[in-house]
Design a protein around this motif. Sequence first.
Motif, mmCIF file in Angstrom:
data_model
loop_
_atom_site.group_PDB
_atom_site.id
_atom_site.type_symbol
_atom_site.label_atom_id
_atom_site.label_comp_id
_atom_site.label_asym_id
_atom_site.label_seq_id
_atom_site.Cartn_x
_atom_site.Cartn_y
_atom_site.Cartn_z
ATOM 1 N N LEU A 30 0.834 -1.206 0.000
ATOM 2 C CA LEU A 30 0.000 0.000 0.000
ATOM 3 C C LEU A 30 0.868 1.257 0.000
ATOM 4 O O LEU A 30 0.557 2.244 -0.689
ATOM 5 C CB LEU A 30 -0.935 -0.010 1.217
ATOM 6 C CG LEU A 30 -1.920 1.157 1.284
ATOM 7 C CD1 LEU A 30 -2.845 1.190 0.068
ATOM 8 C CD2 LEU A 30 -2.753 1.104 2.569
ATOM 9 N N LEU A 60 -1.101 -3.162 -5.873
ATOM 10 C CA LEU A 60 -2.256 -3.587 -5.068
ATOM 11 C C LEU A 60 -2.638 -5.045 -5.309
ATOM 12 O O LEU A 60 -3.437 -5.617 -4.560
ATOM 13 C CB LEU A 60 -3.472 -2.711 -5.382
ATOM 14 C CG LEU A 60 -3.310 -1.222 -5.104
ATOM 15 C CD1 LEU A 60 -4.531 -0.470 -5.588
ATOM 16 C CD2 LEU A 60 -3.080 -0.992 -3.616
ATOM 17 N N LEU A 63 -2.981 -7.725 -2.519
ATOM 18 C CA LEU A 63 -3.721 -7.481 -1.267
ATOM 19 C C LEU A 63 -4.848 -8.492 -1.028
ATOM 20 O O LEU A 63 -5.095 -8.887 0.111
ATOM 21 C CB LEU A 63 -4.271 -6.052 -1.224
ATOM 22 C CG LEU A 63 -3.235 -4.958 -0.946
ATOM 23 C CD1 LEU A 63 -3.903 -3.584 -0.949
ATOM 24 C CD2 LEU A 63 -2.529 -5.176 0.379
ATOM 25 N N ASP A 64 -5.541 -8.911 -2.087
ATOM 26 C CA ASP A 64 -6.597 -9.928 -1.931
ATOM 27 C C ASP A 64 -6.041 -11.183 -1.270
ATOM 28 O O ASP A 64 -6.620 -11.739 -0.336
ATOM 29 C CB ASP A 64 -7.140 -10.362 -3.304
ATOM 30 C CG ASP A 64 -8.036 -9.302 -3.908
ATOM 31 O OD1 ASP A 64 -8.601 -8.503 -3.138
ATOM 32 O OD2 ASP A 64 -8.164 -9.287 -5.149
ATOM 33 N N GLU A 67 -5.151 -10.614 2.323
ATOM 34 C CA GLU A 67 -6.367 -10.588 3.158
ATOM 35 C C GLU A 67 -6.781 -12.012 3.537
ATOM 36 O O GLU A 67 -7.151 -12.289 4.669
ATOM 37 C CB GLU A 67 -7.539 -9.945 2.387
ATOM 38 C CG GLU A 67 -7.599 -8.438 2.517
ATOM 39 C CD GLU A 67 -8.723 -7.819 1.679
ATOM 40 O OE1 GLU A 67 -9.471 -8.559 0.999
ATOM 41 O OE2 GLU A 67 -8.834 -6.584 1.701
ATOM 42 N N ASP A 76 -6.973 -9.820 11.064
ATOM 43 C CA ASP A 76 -7.479 -8.871 10.094
ATOM 44 C C ASP A 76 -6.280 -8.151 9.458
ATOM 45 O O ASP A 76 -5.447 -7.578 10.154
ATOM 46 C CB ASP A 76 -8.389 -7.860 10.804
ATOM 47 C CG ASP A 76 -8.897 -6.790 9.851
ATOM 48 O OD1 ASP A 76 -9.831 -7.088 9.081
ATOM 49 O OD2 ASP A 76 -8.333 -5.673 9.877
ATOM 50 N N TYR A 78 -6.005 -5.396 7.873
ATOM 51 C CA TYR A 78 -5.875 -3.954 8.077
ATOM 52 C C TYR A 78 -5.364 -3.626 9.463
ATOM 53 O O TYR A 78 -4.606 -2.681 9.664
ATOM 54 C CB TYR A 78 -7.188 -3.260 7.742
ATOM 55 C CG TYR A 78 -7.546 -3.563 6.305
ATOM 56 C CD1 TYR A 78 -6.835 -2.957 5.283
ATOM 57 C CD2 TYR A 78 -8.497 -4.512 5.973
ATOM 58 C CE1 TYR A 78 -7.085 -3.265 3.968
ATOM 59 C CE2 TYR A 78 -8.771 -4.829 4.650
ATOM 60 C CZ TYR A 78 -8.054 -4.199 3.650
ATOM 61 O OH TYR A 78 -8.281 -4.513 2.352
ATOM 62 N N MET A 81 -1.746 -4.313 9.361
ATOM 63 C CA MET A 81 -1.008 -3.263 8.643
ATOM 64 C C MET A 81 -0.859 -2.001 9.483
ATOM 65 O O MET A 81 0.117 -1.250 9.338
ATOM 66 C CB MET A 81 -1.741 -2.896 7.342
ATOM 67 C CG MET A 81 -1.591 -3.938 6.243
ATOM 68 S SD MET A 81 -2.850 -3.719 4.920
ATOM 69 C CE MET A 81 -2.298 -2.165 4.175
ATOM 70 N N LEU A 85 2.028 2.105 10.203
ATOM 71 C CA LEU A 85 1.748 3.391 9.562
ATOM 72 C C LEU A 85 2.646 4.518 10.030
ATOM 73 O O LEU A 85 3.137 5.314 9.236
ATOM 74 C CB LEU A 85 0.288 3.797 9.816
ATOM 75 C CG LEU A 85 -0.754 2.963 9.067
ATOM 76 C CD1 LEU A 85 -2.138 3.478 9.373
ATOM 77 C CD2 LEU A 85 -0.468 3.009 7.570
ATOM 78 N N LEU B 46 -7.638 2.424 7.169
ATOM 79 C CA LEU B 46 -6.937 1.630 6.155
ATOM 80 C C LEU B 46 -7.877 0.930 5.183
ATOM 81 O O LEU B 46 -7.554 0.755 4.020
ATOM 82 C CB LEU B 46 -6.066 0.585 6.835
ATOM 83 C CG LEU B 46 -4.660 1.035 7.183
ATOM 84 C CD1 LEU B 46 -3.967 -0.033 8.028
ATOM 85 C CD2 LEU B 46 -3.850 1.285 5.918
ATOM 86 N N ARG B 54 -7.962 0.843 -4.762
ATOM 87 C CA ARG B 54 -8.382 -0.136 -5.773
ATOM 88 C C ARG B 54 -9.253 0.509 -6.839
ATOM 89 O O ARG B 54 -9.151 0.191 -8.025
ATOM 90 C CB ARG B 54 -9.152 -1.280 -5.119
ATOM 91 C CG ARG B 54 -8.240 -2.265 -4.411
ATOM 92 C CD ARG B 54 -9.060 -3.326 -3.702
ATOM 93 N NE ARG B 54 -8.226 -4.440 -3.278
ATOM 94 C CZ ARG B 54 -8.439 -5.159 -2.186
ATOM 95 N NH1 ARG B 54 -9.481 -4.890 -1.409
ATOM 96 N NH2 ARG B 54 -7.635 -6.154 -1.880
#
Lengths: 227, 227
Positions: A30, A60, A63-64, A67, A76, A78, A81, A85, B46, B54
């Motif tokens: 990201l 990107l 990312l799927d 996940e 999770d 997110y 992640m 940050l 996020l 996306r």
Amino acid sequence: MPGTHDDLHETTHGRSGVVEMVGLHGFVQLAAFTRLATDAEHAPDLRVQVTLARMAAGELAALDHLERVAREQGADLYEAMSGYLEVLRDFDRRTPPGDWWERLVRTYVAHGVLGDLQRELSRAVDADGRPLLDDVLADSGYEDFVVALLGPVVAAEPQLSARLALWGRRVVGEALGIAQRVLAEHPGLWAFAAGQGAAEPGDDGGSLRRQLSAGHARRLDRLGLTA
Amino acid sequence: MPGTHDDLHETTHGRSGVVEMVGLHGFVQLAAFTRLATDAEHAPDLRVQVTLARMAAGELAALDHLERVAREQGADLYEAMSGYLEVLRDFDRRTPPGDWWERLVRTYVAHGVLGDLQRELSRAVDADGRPLLDDVLADSGYEDFVVALLGPVVAAEPQLSARLALWGRRVVGEALGIAQRVLAEHPGLWAFAAGQGAAEPGDDGGSLRRQLSAGHARRLDRLGLTA
């Protein structure tokens, strides 16, 4: 250090290590999207703008997959992640680029160091995990693109070249600082690498630092800049 | 007005109209990428950040196709796009968002008006051109996404709602100004629409303006805001 932990500890560490690793991958992807998309907006011509935008979009793709892996671990993506940050925000605050070339070098350097960090920590991931990693670590052509764009400019303009070499040293110091802080704040990453046999017992991260520095020197050399 | 032009004029006009149209599509897609990617960077969490990233990436899908059409016309997509850059920069300068919600509304409004402009000018494109247009005009789910995100906030916070309604009026004024300026600076677009039968002879753009305003009112209504 397999064999020295009791089972519960091993399991807990293993799971959290995988989740922290997946979070790191998601975060780096990201962050690459954001950097490349922002650089695209500052690009001096439309062709470069669209090329960078497309490379941003490509970041990107994994990312799927990430996940799903996080979900399989009961976590999770997110949330995993989010722990990364602040360190990137700090990096951005500490390295404001003065112009388009400094912006390009900043992303090139940080992208390279973070990519190497992903690779080094995942070096010993087994066959099951490879397809995901191949997704995450796929070569977007970004490095070649920057070399083709910036290389001739560096060769033709010694003054700019000297300034960018200096800038590159400042940026890589900050980027290596990110890598170090990421590892310090997420001990599960190190445990994950060690569990996979990618880190030697007793290694305090010195060999990783050397790998990251060597990768950076190789990339700057490709630009014709002195690391 | 088919039949009233001589052949050369028709051909010249037709070609430049197609190129200006392709340039407009390319420009709007790239502008959407840039807006959504920048909004993603400012997103408060996020999950929203990744969703917007996306959607941004999805806006680039049609560019390959547009490049090919431009080439078939002996033109260069990036050159055709470059004629539209200044107008967007002006729009951005004139509508600096004060916070995340104003940023979201700004993109929602501009995205809607520009999408309607693309649709209206291409209304009568024949079967050969439809697959390209379907690519360009594909619903990214952005409108539904903003409605789901912002709708409940608007409903719950009357003060914010009043501020955003006011902001929406300011932004749509600027967005309709973009549409008008784009048409004034690219007469080939209007000739293209007229050649396709989408614009009536003698129409000075009044019906297009009404269409764009109506589309905007419908979209604001979906947010629970007064246009």
